[in-house]
Enzyme design. Structure first.
Site, short mmCIF file in Angstrom:
data_model
loop_
_atom_site.label_atom_id
_atom_site.label_comp_id
_atom_site.label_asym_id
_atom_site.label_seq_id
_atom_site.Cartn_x
_atom_site.Cartn_y
_atom_site.Cartn_z
N LYS A 98 0.73 -1.29 -0.13
CA LYS A 98 -0.03 0.01 -0.11
C LYS A 98 0.67 1.23 -0.06
O LYS A 98 0.70 2.10 -0.64
CB LYS A 98 -0.83 -0.12 1.10
N ARG B 209 -10.04 0.41 8.46
CA ARG B 209 -9.39 -1.15 8.77
C ARG B 209 -10.39 -1.77 9.43
O ARG B 209 -10.10 -2.76 9.82
CB ARG B 209 -8.19 -0.64 9.60
N ARG C 51 11.90 -5.43 5.13
CA ARG C 51 11.35 -3.90 4.95
C ARG C 51 12.51 -3.24 6.11
O ARG C 51 12.68 -3.46 7.18
CB ARG C 51 10.31 -3.65 5.42
N ARG D 298 10.96 -1.36 11.21
CA ARG D 298 9.96 -1.05 12.22
C ARG D 298 9.85 -2.13 13.18
O ARG D 298 10.01 -3.29 13.15
CB ARG D 298 8.81 -0.68 11.18
N ARG E 57 -0.46 -9.25 13.39
CA ARG E 57 -1.08 -8.22 12.39
C ARG E 57 -1.75 -8.96 11.41
O ARG E 57 -2.71 -8.47 10.94
CB ARG E 57 0.03 -7.44 11.89
P1 AP5 Z 1 4.86 -1.77 2.03
O1 AP5 Z 1 4.54 -0.82 0.83
O2 AP5 Z 1 5.39 -0.76 3.05
O3 AP5 Z 1 3.60 -2.38 2.39
P2 AP5 Z 1 2.47 -1.79 3.18
O4 AP5 Z 1 0.96 -2.74 2.64
O5 AP5 Z 1 2.27 -0.27 3.28
O6 AP5 Z 1 2.75 -2.41 4.53
P3 AP5 Z 1 2.46 -2.00 6.23
O7 AP5 Z 1 3.41 -2.91 7.15
O8 AP5 Z 1 2.98 -0.51 6.30
O9 AP5 Z 1 0.93 -2.05 6.40
P4 AP5 Z 1 0.22 -2.19 7.76
O10 AP5 Z 1 -1.09 -2.13 7.24
O11 AP5 Z 1 0.54 -3.32 8.53
O12 AP5 Z 1 0.89 -0.94 8.55
P5 AP5 Z 1 0.72 0.48 8.74
O13 AP5 Z 1 1.67 1.52 9.15
O14 AP5 Z 1 -0.61 0.72 8.15
O15 AP5 Z 1 5.83 -2.77 1.67
C1 AP5 Z 1 6.29 -3.71 2.48
C2 AP5 Z 1 7.87 -4.23 2.04
O16 AP5 Z 1 7.75 -5.02 0.75
C3 AP5 Z 1 8.70 -3.25 1.73
O17 AP5 Z 1 9.94 -3.37 2.03
C4 AP5 Z 1 8.69 -2.87 0.19
O18 AP5 Z 1 9.82 -2.38 -0.26
C5 AP5 Z 1 8.38 -4.18 -0.07
N1 AP5 Z 1 7.49 -4.21 -1.22
C6 AP5 Z 1 6.19 -3.49 -1.68
N2 AP5 Z 1 5.73 -3.90 -2.99
C7 AP5 Z 1 6.62 -4.94 -3.40
C8 AP5 Z 1 6.73 -5.96 -4.60
N3 AP5 Z 1 5.63 -5.61 -5.66
N4 AP5 Z 1 7.62 -6.60 -4.72
C9 AP5 Z 1 8.58 -6.90 -3.89
N5 AP5 Z 1 8.54 -6.11 -2.66
C10 AP5 Z 1 7.75 -5.10 -2.61
O19 AP5 Z 1 -0.17 0.33 10.46
C11 AP5 Z 1 0.90 -0.12 11.54
C12 AP5 Z 1 0.22 -0.10 12.62
O20 AP5 Z 1 -0.58 1.10 12.96
C13 AP5 Z 1 -1.15 -1.00 12.72
O21 AP5 Z 1 -0.64 -2.43 13.12
C14 AP5 Z 1 -2.01 -0.61 13.77
O22 AP5 Z 1 -1.55 -0.83 15.02
C15 AP5 Z 1 -1.64 1.04 13.65
N6 AP5 Z 1 -2.80 1.58 12.72
C16 AP5 Z 1 -2.61 2.08 11.23
N7 AP5 Z 1 -3.70 2.44 10.75
C17 AP5 Z 1 -4.63 2.16 11.66
C18 AP5 Z 1 -6.23 2.27 11.67
N8 AP5 Z 1 -6.88 2.64 10.74
N9 AP5 Z 1 -6.86 1.98 12.63
C19 AP5 Z 1 -6.24 1.29 13.81
N10 AP5 Z 1 -4.92 1.31 13.71
C20 AP5 Z 1 -4.14 1.50 12.61
#
Ligand code: AP5
Length: 218
Positions: free
Chosen positions: A13, A88, A127, A161, A172
């Site tokens: 994402k 979410r 990552r 992270r 997660r």
């Molecule tokens: P990346 O693009 O960073 O993936 P992502 O989907 O953004 O993953 P996240 O881990 O950031 O998502 P998340 O939803 O768990 O975390 P968030 O920060 O929202 O890619 C990941 C890796 O893969 C990178 O190294 C990249 O280089 C690689 N990659 C990407 N595409 C690739 C491809 N095609 N091929 C190969 N490699 C690739 O949330 C974190 C925490 O915050 C949650 O657990 C929760 O506690 C809290 N939180 C956030 N939003 C909310 C909400 N709305 N409500 C409640 N709690 C929330």
């Protein structure tokens, strides 16, 4: 364009949102980034959110909705936005619908970034993020040219992270299946769901994403 990017942790994402920002200028609104920033600054929201984040759980809806409401009211979001990681769960999706109805700016699409769970684990454990400029790498799939050095700014603090540790990733993914997957049906019923195959090369995924949301050149 007003879109939601949904998908499991590691589905890409953030990576794809940044490409849309670079090409089209819509702001990326990532609740994860906003929460990590609040944690780093030690704000009241940040202090309340930290334990849930470190434990792979969702932060409470009142905190997240407060952050989103404030962010969507900023002028740069008036011409469109990319919501990354929000909503979410169903209550967040319903709150978003009400907020956007109030603002008379309905959502165009909700995109599901669809990736097999076995790929996600490697993406998350691999990552690394530059502590200085925020550029994201992956030690398995997208390593920096020189090990440990950011290609973007030359800094040497490439950080893992805290929630990308093996023991937290499983939690997660469980939370995603339980809380977030029901949104697929929610947006399908609303006629807004687009599904993008998010396995494979980043640029190929980007091409599919642009086609799905109507941004591809004809
Ligand atoms: P990346 O693009 O960073 O993936 P992502 O989907 O953004 O993953 P996240 O881990 O950031 O998502 P998340 O939803 O768990 O975390 P968030 O920060 O929202 O890619 C990941 C890796 O893969 C990178 O190294 C990249 O280089 C690689 N990659 C990407 N595409 C690739 C491809 N095609 N091929 C190969 N490699 C690739 O949330 C974190 C925490 O915050 C949650 O657990 C929760 O506690 C809290 N939180 C956030 N939003 C909310 C909400 N709305 N409500 C409640 N709690 C929330």
């Amino acid at each position: 364009m007003r879109i939601v990017l949904m998908g499991a942790p590691g589905s890409g994402k953030g990576t794809q949102a940044k490409k849309l920002v670079a090409d089209f200028g819509y702001p990326q609104i990532s609740t994860g980034d906003l929460l990590r920033d609040a944690v780093a600054r030690g704000t009241e929201f940040g202090l309340r959110a930290k334990a849930a984040m470190d434990n792979g759980q969702l932060v409470t809806d009142d905190i997240v909705l407060g952050i989103i409401r404030e962010r969507l009211a900023q002028p740069d979001a008036s011409g469109g936005f990319i919501l990354d990681g929000f909503p979410r769960n169903i209550p967040q999706a319903e709150a978003l619908e009400s907020l956007l109805a109030e603002m008379e700016t309905p959502l165009d699409s909700a995109v599901l970034m669809d990736v097999d769970f076995d790929v996600l684990f490697k993406r998350l454990t691999g990552r690394r993020t530059c502590g200085k400029c925020g550029k994201v790498f992956n030690v398995y799939f997208m390593p920096p040219e020189k090990e440990g050095v950011c290609d973007g700014c030359g800094a040497t603090d490439l950080i893992q992270r805290s929630d990308d540790k093996e023991e937290t990733i499983g939690k997660r993914l469980e939370v995603y299946q339980r809380e977030t997957e029901p949104l697929v049906e929610f947006y399908e019923r609303a006629g807004k769901l687009k599904v993008v195959a998010a396995d494979g090369d980043v640029d190929d995924v980007y091409g599919r994403l642009k086609s799905a949301v109507g941004l591809a050149e004809s």
